[in-house]
Scaffold this motif. Structure first.
Motif, PDB file in Angstrom:
ATOM      1  N   LYS A   1       0.441   4.422   6.131  1.00 44.30           N
ATOM      2  CA  LYS A   1       0.303   5.847   5.778  1.00 44.30           C
ATOM      3  C   LYS A   1       0.308   6.734   7.021  1.00 44.30           C
ATOM      4  CE  LYS A   1      -2.711   7.320   2.752  1.00 44.30           C
ATOM      5  NZ  LYS A   1      -4.018   7.520   2.106  1.00 44.30           N
TER       6      LYS A   1
ATOM      7  N   GLN B   1       0.655  11.109   8.091  1.00 41.97           N
ATOM      8  CA  GLN B   1      -0.652  11.646   8.533  1.00 41.97           C
ATOM      9  C   GLN B   1      -0.540  12.231   9.944  1.00 41.97           C
ATOM     10  OE1 GLN B   1      -3.133   8.130   8.137  1.00 41.97           O
ATOM     11  NE2 GLN B   1      -3.862   8.763   6.119  1.00 41.97           N
TER      12      GLN B   1
ATOM     13  N   ASP C   1      -9.164  15.927   7.872  1.00 44.66           N
ATOM     14  CA  ASP C   1      -8.664  14.752   7.143  1.00 44.66           C
ATOM     15  C   ASP C   1      -7.146  14.769   7.209  1.00 44.66           C
ATOM     16  OD1 ASP C   1      -7.811  12.880   5.246  1.00 44.66           O
ATOM     17  OD2 ASP C   1      -9.540  13.244   3.936  1.00 44.66           O
ATOM     18  N   TYR C   2      -6.577  13.724   7.798  1.00 45.65           N
ATOM     19  CA  TYR C   2      -5.107  13.662   7.960  1.00 45.65           C
ATOM     20  C   TYR C   2      -4.384  13.793   6.622  1.00 45.65           C
ATOM     21  CZ  TYR C   2      -6.500  11.183  12.325  1.00 45.65           C
ATOM     22  OH  TYR C   2      -7.075  10.801  13.509  1.00 45.65           O
ATOM     23  N   ASP C   3      -5.078  13.416   5.530  1.00 44.15           N
ATOM     24  CA  ASP C   3      -4.453  13.483   4.208  1.00 44.15           C
ATOM     25  C   ASP C   3      -4.588  14.857   3.562  1.00 44.15           C
ATOM     26  OD1 ASP C   3      -3.494  10.872   4.040  1.00 44.15           O
ATOM     27  OD2 ASP C   3      -5.459  10.112   3.429  1.00 44.15           O
ATOM     28  N   LYS C   4      -5.273  15.789   4.248  1.00 43.52           N
ATOM     29  CA  LYS C   4      -5.436  17.133   3.691  1.00 43.52           C
ATOM     30  C   LYS C   4      -4.869  18.139   4.684  1.00 43.52           C
ATOM     31  CE  LYS C   4      -9.628  15.980   1.123  1.00 43.52           C
ATOM     32  NZ  LYS C   4     -11.079  15.928   1.266  1.00 43.52           N
TER      33      LYS C   4
END
Ligand SMILES: NC(=O)c1ccc[n+]([C@@H]2O[C@H](COP(=O)([O-])OP(=O)(O)OC[C@H]3O[C@@H](n4cnc5c(N)ncnc54)[C@H](OP(=O)(O)O)[C@@H]3O)[C@@H](O)[C@H]2O)c1
Length: 280
Positions: A76, A80, A49-52
């Motif tokens: 976003k 990311q 996950d790009y956000d993690k």
């Protein structure tokens, strides 16, 4: 070992199918933010996950070449993509192939800056990189021909702009070819179809194949955005798409490089084929 991000997305699924077709499924890792949706891919999946950012480096362990499919959350994407690039450097990935946007360095399309900044981050990363500057998908125009047939019209704001769009299948095959062959480090490919068309020509082809009269109605971009909103698109996305069409009227989606056909080693999908596929 190859890895593909966005593996459960439309383009990612087609890239993985192309890699499996080459007999490279055993050397390919699917990277997906929800691995429960990837069982049908038939290859191992790692959560990504790009956000993690903490999920990213371990998932890239052992990967030599990474296809980074640009994220879908406009606004976003820069942080990311930067998180992915940083993790790839730490994990020892050698080469990132990135799905960018046609003429990302000069394009007036509002989506271009995030792609431009990602390209710059890749150049600064020290990794080998290749930019696949994908044109608009042909499916963006052929995906809703049912409505065009019902209304007798295709609407848009692209005027007489010549469009070298490309279908996801051809772009996925080109990505798989680049990922699995040598000589692409440091290269940028502008990827649109061999033959350009206008939306009036698309309407004429839909008429020819369906036997129903369909015309092209060119609208001011604000009016077109309202129509897109009316069929359920969020206002910012509707504005973005209408604005992109207006830029296409000035040539933003035209490209004569022929690079897509060269990477495929065959002609790209024709307008006639695209309409036939869409009409089923
Ligand atoms: N050229 C064009 O006309 C055009 C049009 C639309 C989009 N695009 C760009 O091209 C990309 C691929 O197109 P597509 O048709 O395959 O789009 P898509 O079907 O929407 O797939 C996007 C993929 O990105 C993944 N993704 C989104 N946010 C993520 C995150 N935070 N972490 C990890 N993965 C994430 C999605 O994961 P999930 O599967 O979990 O949802 C999905 O697999 C898009 O993401 C967008 O950047 C291009």
């Amino acid at each position: 070992m190859y890895a593909v991000t966005g593996a459960t997305g439309q383009l990612g699924r087609l890239v993985i199918a192309a890699l499996k077709e080459k007999g490279l499924g055993v050397q390919t890792i699917a990277l997906a933010r929800d691995p429960s949706r990837s069982a049908d891919l038939g290859i191992p999946t790692r959560p990504f996950d790009y956000d993690k950012p903490e999920t990213l480096q371990p998932a890239l362990d052992g990967v030599e070449k990474l296809l980074l499919i640009s994220g879908s959350e406009v606004g976003k994407r820069m942080p990311q993509h930067k998180a992915v690039i940083d993790a790839a450097v730490r994990a020892g990935v050698k080469h990132i192939v990135y799905t960018s946007l046609l003429h990302a360095d000069t394009s007036e399309i509002a989506l271009a800056p995030e792609h431009r900044e990602t390209e710059d981050a890749l150049k600064a990363s020290g990794l080998d990189y290749t930019f696949l500057r994908n044109s608009w998908y042909t499916e963006n125009y052929t995906g809703n021909l049912g409505a065009a047939l019902a209304n007798g019209a295709i609407v848009g704001s692209a005027g007489e702009g010549r469009l070298n769009t490309a279908n996801r299948g051809d772009l996925a095959q080109a990505a798989a070819n680049v990922l699995t062959s040598d000589g692409h480090a440091g290269k940028t490919y502008e990827l649109g179809n061999d033959e350009a068309y206008t939306l009036a020509e698309l309407a004429a082809e839909v008429s020819r194949q369906s036997g129903k009269a369909v015309v092209y109605n060119n609208l001011p971009k604000d009016e077109y955005a309202k129509i897109l909103e009316g069929i359920g698109l969020p206002a910012p996305l509707a504005d973005l798409l209408a604005d992109s069409d207006a830029k296409a009227a000035r040539g933003a989606l035209a490209d004569q490089s022929g690079a897509l056909g060269e990477l495929l080693g065959r002609p790209t999908q024709t307008l006639q084929q695209a309409v036939a596929e869409a009409l089923g």
